[in-house]
Motif scaffolding. Structure first.
Motif, PDB file in Angstrom:
ATOM      1  N   LYS A   5     -26.251 -45.025  37.403  1.00  0.00           N
ATOM      2  CA  LYS A   5     -27.453 -44.219  37.554  1.00  0.00           C
ATOM      3  C   LYS A   5     -27.052 -42.860  38.130  1.00  0.00           C
ATOM      4  O   LYS A   5     -26.328 -42.791  39.123  1.00  0.00           O
ATOM      5  CB  LYS A   5     -28.431 -44.915  38.502  1.00  0.00           C
ATOM      6  CG  LYS A   5     -29.733 -44.167  38.705  1.00  0.00           C
ATOM      7  CD  LYS A   5     -30.643 -44.963  39.627  1.00  0.00           C
ATOM      8  CE  LYS A   5     -32.013 -44.370  39.750  1.00  0.00           C
ATOM      9  NZ  LYS A   5     -32.117 -43.130  40.424  1.00  0.00           N
ATOM     10  N   SER A   6     -27.529 -41.786  37.511  1.00  0.00           N
ATOM     11  CA  SER A   6     -27.250 -40.443  38.010  1.00  0.00           C
ATOM     12  C   SER A   6     -28.013 -40.193  39.304  1.00  0.00           C
ATOM     13  O   SER A   6     -29.109 -40.711  39.503  1.00  0.00           O
ATOM     14  CB  SER A   6     -27.648 -39.389  36.976  1.00  0.00           C
ATOM     15  OG  SER A   6     -26.864 -39.515  35.816  1.00  0.00           O
ATOM     16  N   ILE A   7     -27.422 -39.377  40.165  1.00  0.00           N
ATOM     17  CA  ILE A   7     -28.030 -39.002  41.444  1.00  0.00           C
ATOM     18  C   ILE A   7     -28.225 -37.493  41.454  1.00  0.00           C
ATOM     19  O   ILE A   7     -27.287 -36.747  41.149  1.00  0.00           O
ATOM     20  CB  ILE A   7     -27.135 -39.415  42.631  1.00  0.00           C
ATOM     21  CG1 ILE A   7     -26.878 -40.918  42.601  1.00  0.00           C
ATOM     22  CG2 ILE A   7     -27.757 -38.978  43.954  1.00  0.00           C
ATOM     23  CD1 ILE A   7     -25.745 -41.354  43.501  1.00  0.00           C
ATOM     24  N   GLU A   8     -29.425 -37.062  41.789  1.00  0.00           N
ATOM     25  CA  GLU A   8     -29.747 -35.636  41.868  1.00  0.00           C
ATOM     26  C   GLU A   8     -30.472 -35.354  43.169  1.00  0.00           C
ATOM     27  O   GLU A   8     -31.141 -36.234  43.717  1.00  0.00           O
ATOM     28  CB  GLU A   8     -30.645 -35.213  40.698  1.00  0.00           C
ATOM     29  CG  GLU A   8     -30.066 -35.448  39.324  1.00  0.00           C
ATOM     30  CD  GLU A   8     -28.940 -34.489  38.937  1.00  0.00           C
ATOM     31  OE1 GLU A   8     -28.540 -33.637  39.756  1.00  0.00           O
ATOM     32  OE2 GLU A   8     -28.443 -34.611  37.814  1.00  0.00           O
ATOM     33  N   PRO A  18     -24.100 -29.861  32.272  1.00  0.00           N
ATOM     34  CA  PRO A  18     -24.765 -31.165  32.137  1.00  0.00           C
ATOM     35  C   PRO A  18     -24.132 -32.232  33.031  1.00  0.00           C
ATOM     36  O   PRO A  18     -23.707 -33.292  32.577  1.00  0.00           O
ATOM     37  CB  PRO A  18     -24.580 -31.484  30.652  1.00  0.00           C
ATOM     38  CG  PRO A  18     -23.256 -30.855  30.328  1.00  0.00           C
ATOM     39  CD  PRO A  18     -23.208 -29.581  31.153  1.00  0.00           C
ATOM     40  N   ILE A  19     -24.050 -31.925  34.328  1.00  0.00           N
ATOM     41  CA  ILE A  19     -23.351 -32.783  35.280  1.00  0.00           C
ATOM     42  C   ILE A  19     -24.310 -33.168  36.401  1.00  0.00           C
ATOM     43  O   ILE A  19     -24.905 -32.289  37.031  1.00  0.00           O
ATOM     44  CB  ILE A  19     -22.146 -32.043  35.895  1.00  0.00           C
ATOM     45  CG1 ILE A  19     -21.189 -31.566  34.797  1.00  0.00           C
ATOM     46  CG2 ILE A  19     -21.422 -32.932  36.898  1.00  0.00           C
ATOM     47  CD1 ILE A  19     -20.174 -30.561  35.298  1.00  0.00           C
ATOM     48  N   PRO A  20     -24.477 -34.457  36.683  1.00  0.00           N
ATOM     49  CA  PRO A  20     -25.315 -34.836  37.818  1.00  0.00           C
ATOM     50  C   PRO A  20     -24.581 -34.546  39.133  1.00  0.00           C
ATOM     51  O   PRO A  20     -23.360 -34.362  39.144  1.00  0.00           O
ATOM     52  CB  PRO A  20     -25.507 -36.338  37.630  1.00  0.00           C
ATOM     53  CG  PRO A  20     -24.280 -36.786  36.933  1.00  0.00           C
ATOM     54  CD  PRO A  20     -23.900 -35.634  36.020  1.00  0.00           C
ATOM     55  N   LEU A  21     -25.326 -34.533  40.223  1.00  0.00           N
ATOM     56  CA  LEU A  21     -24.698 -34.335  41.525  1.00  0.00           C
ATOM     57  C   LEU A  21     -23.830 -35.536  41.882  1.00  0.00           C
ATOM     58  O   LEU A  21     -22.889 -35.422  42.659  1.00  0.00           O
ATOM     59  CB  LEU A  21     -25.754 -34.084  42.596  1.00  0.00           C
ATOM     60  CG  LEU A  21     -25.239 -33.531  43.913  1.00  0.00           C
ATOM     61  CD1 LEU A  21     -24.502 -32.209  43.720  1.00  0.00           C
ATOM     62  CD2 LEU A  21     -26.364 -33.365  44.897  1.00  0.00           C
ATOM     63  N   GLY A  22     -24.137 -36.673  41.312  1.00  0.00           N
ATOM     64  CA  GLY A  22     -23.329 -37.855  41.566  1.00  0.00           C
ATOM     65  C   GLY A  22     -23.774 -39.007  40.690  1.00  0.00           C
ATOM     66  O   GLY A  22     -24.674 -38.869  39.863  1.00  0.00           O
ATOM     67  N   ALA A  23     -23.122 -40.140  40.900  1.00  0.00           N
ATOM     68  CA  ALA A  23     -23.451 -41.341  40.145  1.00  0.00           C
ATOM     69  C   ALA A  23     -23.267 -42.563  41.031  1.00  0.00           C
ATOM     70  O   ALA A  23     -22.375 -42.603  41.882  1.00  0.00           O
ATOM     71  CB  ALA A  23     -22.567 -41.460  38.909  1.00  0.00           C
ATOM     72  N   SER A  31     -19.697 -38.731  44.254  1.00  0.00           N
ATOM     73  CA  SER A  31     -20.359 -37.436  44.115  1.00  0.00           C
ATOM     74  C   SER A  31     -19.534 -36.513  43.241  1.00  0.00           C
ATOM     75  O   SER A  31     -18.321 -36.663  43.128  1.00  0.00           O
ATOM     76  CB  SER A  31     -20.566 -36.774  45.480  1.00  0.00           C
ATOM     77  OG  SER A  31     -19.365 -36.190  45.945  1.00  0.00           O
ATOM     78  N   SER A  32     -20.217 -35.558  42.633  1.00  0.00           N
ATOM     79  CA  SER A  32     -19.559 -34.385  42.081  1.00  0.00           C
ATOM     80  C   SER A  32     -19.369 -33.460  43.275  1.00  0.00           C
ATOM     81  O   SER A  32     -19.590 -33.865  44.414  1.00  0.00           O
ATOM     82  CB  SER A  32     -20.459 -33.737  41.022  1.00  0.00           C
ATOM     83  OG  SER A  32     -20.698 -34.627  39.956  1.00  0.00           O
ATOM     84  N   VAL A 121     -17.501 -30.467  49.008  1.00  0.00           N
ATOM     85  CA  VAL A 121     -16.947 -31.792  49.286  1.00  0.00           C
ATOM     86  C   VAL A 121     -17.261 -32.734  48.134  1.00  0.00           C
ATOM     87  O   VAL A 121     -18.219 -32.527  47.375  1.00  0.00           O
ATOM     88  CB  VAL A 121     -17.477 -32.385  50.605  1.00  0.00           C
ATOM     89  CG1 VAL A 121     -17.139 -31.489  51.785  1.00  0.00           C
ATOM     90  CG2 VAL A 121     -18.957 -32.688  50.550  1.00  0.00           C
ATOM     91  N   GLU A 122     -16.460 -33.757  48.013  1.00  0.00           N
ATOM     92  CA  GLU A 122     -16.721 -34.880  47.119  1.00  0.00           C
ATOM     93  C   GLU A 122     -16.610 -36.130  47.960  1.00  0.00           C
ATOM     94  O   GLU A 122     -15.748 -36.213  48.840  1.00  0.00           O
ATOM     95  CB  GLU A 122     -15.717 -34.928  45.975  1.00  0.00           C
ATOM     96  CG  GLU A 122     -15.836 -33.784  44.999  1.00  0.00           C
ATOM     97  CD  GLU A 122     -14.770 -33.826  43.915  1.00  0.00           C
ATOM     98  OE1 GLU A 122     -13.863 -34.696  43.959  1.00  0.00           O
ATOM     99  OE2 GLU A 122     -14.843 -32.991  43.014  1.00  0.00           O
TER     100      GLU A 122
END
Length: 128
Positions: A5-8, A18-23, A31-32, A121-122
């Motif tokens: 699930k993508s996290i925004e 087209p990159i979510p903030l995380g998954a 995180s991205s 940060v990631e």
């Protein structure tokens, strides 16, 4: 139902990429790059202190949306525009993780960052 699930975070974006903030995959959270973007304006402030504070506030919000807290973070990679910003990061690090017996692993890298960022940060976290 997909395992991933993508996290925004509203107001925090990668612009047109087209990159979510995380998954989140099962109990793992990745995180991205999380920058010191102000969610109210969508901009990265010039003030280094404010930027670093926002990075850590954005991490808190990211973990909340993911279903966890900063206590669930197992590793954080810190990207610095310049070594001079390490002390600012360390100040916020100790605020977020005050117990020296319970801090995530961390690695810092100096590299050229975009959009006026001086730190990003990631994170990798494991939810209970």
């Amino acid at each position: 139902m997909a395992r991933r699930k993508s996290i925004e975070i509203e107001g925090i974006t990668h612009r047109s990429a087209p990159i979510p903030l995380g998954a989140k995959v099962d109990q793992l959270v990745f995180s991205s790059a999380i920058a010191g973007m102000d969610p109210a304006s969508g901009e990265i402030p010039e003030d280094p202190v404010k930027q670093v504070e926002l990075v850590f506030r954005n991490v808190e919000r990211f973990m909340e949306i993911s279903g966890g807290t900063p206590a669930d973070i197992g590793r954080m990679t810190v990207y610095l525009q310049d070594e001079q910003y390490r002390d600012l990061v360390n100040e916020e690090w100790v605020k977020m993780f005050p117990d020296p017996e319970s801090r995530p692993a961390r690695h810092s890298v100096v590299k050229n960052l975009r959009m006026g960022a001086i730190v990003q940060v990631e994170i990798i976290a494991v939810l209970p």
